[in-house]
Design an enzyme around this catalytic site. Structure first.
Site, PDB file in Angstrom:
ATOM      1  N   GLY A  88       0.765  -1.242   0.000  1.00  0.00           N
ATOM      2  CA  GLY A  88       0.000   0.000   0.000  1.00  0.00           C
ATOM      3  C   GLY A  88       0.789   1.280   0.000  1.00  0.00           C
ATOM      4  O   GLY A  88       0.350   2.280   0.578  1.00  0.00           O
ATOM      5  N   GLU A 135      -3.605  -2.748   6.415  1.00  0.00           N
ATOM      6  CA  GLU A 135      -4.927  -2.365   5.896  1.00  0.00           C
ATOM      7  C   GLU A 135      -4.931  -2.252   4.378  1.00  0.00           C
ATOM      8  O   GLU A 135      -5.949  -2.513   3.725  1.00  0.00           O
ATOM      9  CB  GLU A 135      -5.385  -1.049   6.533  1.00  0.00           C
ATOM     10  N   ASP A 136      -3.786  -1.881   3.792  1.00  0.00           N
ATOM     11  CA  ASP A 136      -3.712  -1.739   2.341  1.00  0.00           C
ATOM     12  C   ASP A 136      -3.933  -3.077   1.647  1.00  0.00           C
ATOM     13  O   ASP A 136      -4.720  -3.186   0.702  1.00  0.00           O
ATOM     14  CB  ASP A 136      -2.345  -1.163   1.954  1.00  0.00           C
ATOM     15  N   ASN A 137      -3.254  -4.110   2.131  1.00  0.00           N
ATOM     16  CA  ASN A 137      -3.408  -5.429   1.546  1.00  0.00           C
ATOM     17  C   ASN A 137      -4.822  -5.966   1.742  1.00  0.00           C
ATOM     18  O   ASN A 137      -5.385  -6.607   0.843  1.00  0.00           O
ATOM     19  CB  ASN A 137      -2.388  -6.396   2.165  1.00  0.00           C
TER      20      ASN A 137
END
Length: 433
Positions: A217, A258-260
Site C-alpha cells: 500500500g 490495511e492496504d493489503n
C-alpha cells in the site's frame, strides 16, 4: 531408500525449475512494464473531460525528502484533482512543510486536516478517516508520505482504473515500491537491495499471473464507492449477509496491513481485479541500521503468517541460499554435478536476473561507483534472509509507529500499549442489504 532419494531429488529439481520460471516471468514483465512509460493522453485533457481524483497523503513527522515527496503530487499532469493532507497531532512538524507547499502552489486545490478520529488500532487508518469521508471525488489515491511519484503517474493510473479490457472491472491500481537509500547506512542499502530485486521480482511475477490479490500500500488508487460496501471479511458480497453490517474504510482499522486487506476485499468480496501500473512508487529510505532492517522485515513476516500461512511457510524455500542447496543436493545425486558447479551455475544467473530487475525499475543502469555497495548489500540480504525468517516466525508481537501490537488471526491486531480513551471515537457505517 534409493527410490526415496530419487523422488526427493526429482521434487527438488522441479521446485527449483518452478522458482526459476517465476523469477524469469518477473524479470521479463519488469522489462516490458517499466523500461518504457509513455505519456498518457489523459494528461492533456481539460478538467471537464476527466474524472476528479482526491489525493490523500497521511503524514507523521518529518520523513526523509518530505518536501519533494509531497511536491510530486502538486505537479501531477492531470487537470482535475485535489490534495488532502492529514496529521493526527496539531504540533506535527510536517504541517509547516504542507503550508509552505500550499503557498507555493495556490492554483492547486489542497487542504490540511488536523486531528485523527480513532476507529481502531491502526494509526494510519485513524489519521485517514476524515480525509476519506471529506474527499470531494469518488476516485481516491492514497500515497504514503515517504513516496515520490512521477508527474505522469496519476494520469496513467486513472487510465488503468477506467479503461478495463479484462472481463472484470479494475478495482484498484497499485505501484511497485522502488527504494532509494538517501543515506549511506548499511541497513538502508540492504532494504533497498531487497525491495528492488527479490521483492520486486516476486511482486511483479505474482501480479502478472494475477491469480490472487497481492498489493503493497505505498501508493494505491481505488474508488470510495467500492470500499464503502466491503467489510474485510473476504466473503463474496451477497444477499445472504446480515443486514446493517458495518462496512467501509474504518472496518480495516483492525488490521495492521490495511492496504493489503482493502485490496483483498475488493478482489474477493466484489470480484474486482487489480492493475499494476507502469510507474514505480519511489520509496525514499533514510538512515537505517541493520537492526532496523531486521525488525522491519520481521514485522511484516509476522503479519503475513496470519494472513497467508501457506505462502509464509514456503517463503524460506524460495530464497536463493535454499535454492542453491536444493540444486546442489538434487543435481549432485541425480547427475553427479559437483557442488561448486551447482553454486556457480545458480548464483551467476540469479544475480543477473536481480540486477536486470533493478535496472528496469530504475530506468537506467546502476552507476559504476554504486556497484560494489549494491553487491555487498545484496549478499548481506541473502545471508540474513533465513535468520530473519526464523526470528520472525516464532513471535506475534510487532512494533509500528511507536506502539506495540499483537498480531491475531487473519492479520487483525491488538494494541498492547494503553490506548488513550479520550480521543474521539467513530461510529461505523452500516450496509443495508
Amino acid at each position: 531408500m534409493v527410490l526415496f532419494q530419487v523422488c526427493v531429488s526429482i521434487l527438488g529439481i522441479g521446485w527449483y525449475i518452478s522458482l526459476w520460471v517465476i523469477s524469469l516471468i518477473g524479470c521479463l514483465a519488469a522489462r516490458k512494464r517499466y523500461r518504457l512509460r509513455p505519456r498518457s493522453p489523459t494528461a492533456s485533457l481539460p478538467k471537464g473531460s476527466v474524472e476528479g481524483v482526491s489525493i490523500l497523503r497521511p503524514l507523521k513527522g518529518l520523513d526523509v525528502n518530505l518536501y519533494e515527496n509531497l511536491e510530486s503530487t502538486f505537479i501531477q499532469e492531470y487537470a482535475n484533482f485535489e490534495i488532502i493532507f492529514s496529521v493526527a497531532d496539531p504540533g506535527d512538524q510536517a504541517i509547516g512543510i504542507v503550508q509552505s507547499l500550499m503557498q507555493r502552489y495556490p492554483g492547486v486545490k489542497s487542504r490540511l486536516i488536523v486531528g485523527e478520529r480513532v476507529v481502531g488500532v491502526n494509526p494510519k487508518v485513524n489519521n485517514l478517516v476524515r480525509s476519506y469521508e471529506e474527499a470531494t471525488f469518488d476516485i481516491l489515491w492514497v500515497i504514503d508520505s515517504n513516496i515520490i511519484m512521477d508527474r505522469g503517474a496519476l494520469a496513467r493510473a486513472v487510465d488503468a482504473l477506467t479503461s478495463t479490457p479484462a472481463p472484470r472491472r479494475i478495482g484498484l491500481v497499485h505501484h511497485v515500491p522502488y527504494a532509494v537509500a538517501s543515506e549511506q547506512s548499511l541497513g538502508a542499502r540492504i532494504e533497498a537491495a531487497f525491495l528492488n530485486t527479490n521483492h520486486a521480482k516476486m511482486y511483479i511475477a505474482i501480479n502478472t499471473f494475477a491469480t490472487e490479490s497481492c498489493v503493497v500500500g505505498k501508493s494505491n488508487l481505488f474508488r470510495r464507492s467500492d470500499v464503502d460496501i466491503v467489510d474485510g471479511s473476504l466473503k463474496p458480497l451477497s444477499s445472504t449477509r446480515p443486514t446493517n453490517t458495518p462496512c467501509g474504510f474504518p472496518q480495516f482499522s483492525r488490521f495492521l496491513a490495511e492496504d493489503n486487506m482493502i485490496a483483498s476485499a475488493l478482489w474477493h468480496e466484489l470480484d474486482l481485479r487489480h492493475s499494476l501500473s507502469c510507474d514505480v512508487a519511489k520509496n525514499i529510505i533514510g538512515s537505517l541500521s541493520v537492526k532496523d532492517y531486521i525488525l522491519r522485515r520481521a514485522r511484516w513476516i509476522r503479519v503475513r503468517k496470519h494472513m497467508v500461512l501457506a505462502a509464509t511457510v514456503a517463503e524460506p524455500f524460495t530464497e536463493s541460499l535454499a535454492l542453491a542447496l536444493i540444486l546442489t543436493l538434487s543435481a549432485g545425486y541425480m547427475f553427479g554435478i559437483p557442488p561448486w558447479a551447482c553454486i556457480m551455475g545458480h548464483y551467476i544467473p540469479w544475480l543477473w536476473v536481480d540486477f536486470d530487475v533493478l535496472t528496469s525499475l530504475a530506468g537506467q543502469q546502476l552507476p559504476r561507483p554504486e556497484l560494489v555497495p549494491f553487491l555487498t548489500a545484496w549478499a548481506l540480504r541473502e545471508m540474513l534472509a533465513f535468520p530473519v525468517y526464523c526470528y520472525a516466525i516464532v513471535g506475534n508481537n510487532v512494533q509500528w509507529r511507536g506502539a506495540t501490537y499483537k498480531v491475531l488471526r487473519d492479520g487483525e491486531v491488538q494494541e498492547i500499549d494503553q490506548v488513550d480513551s479520550s480521543r474521539p471515537q467513530y461510529q461505523p457505517l452500516r450496509r443495508e442489504i
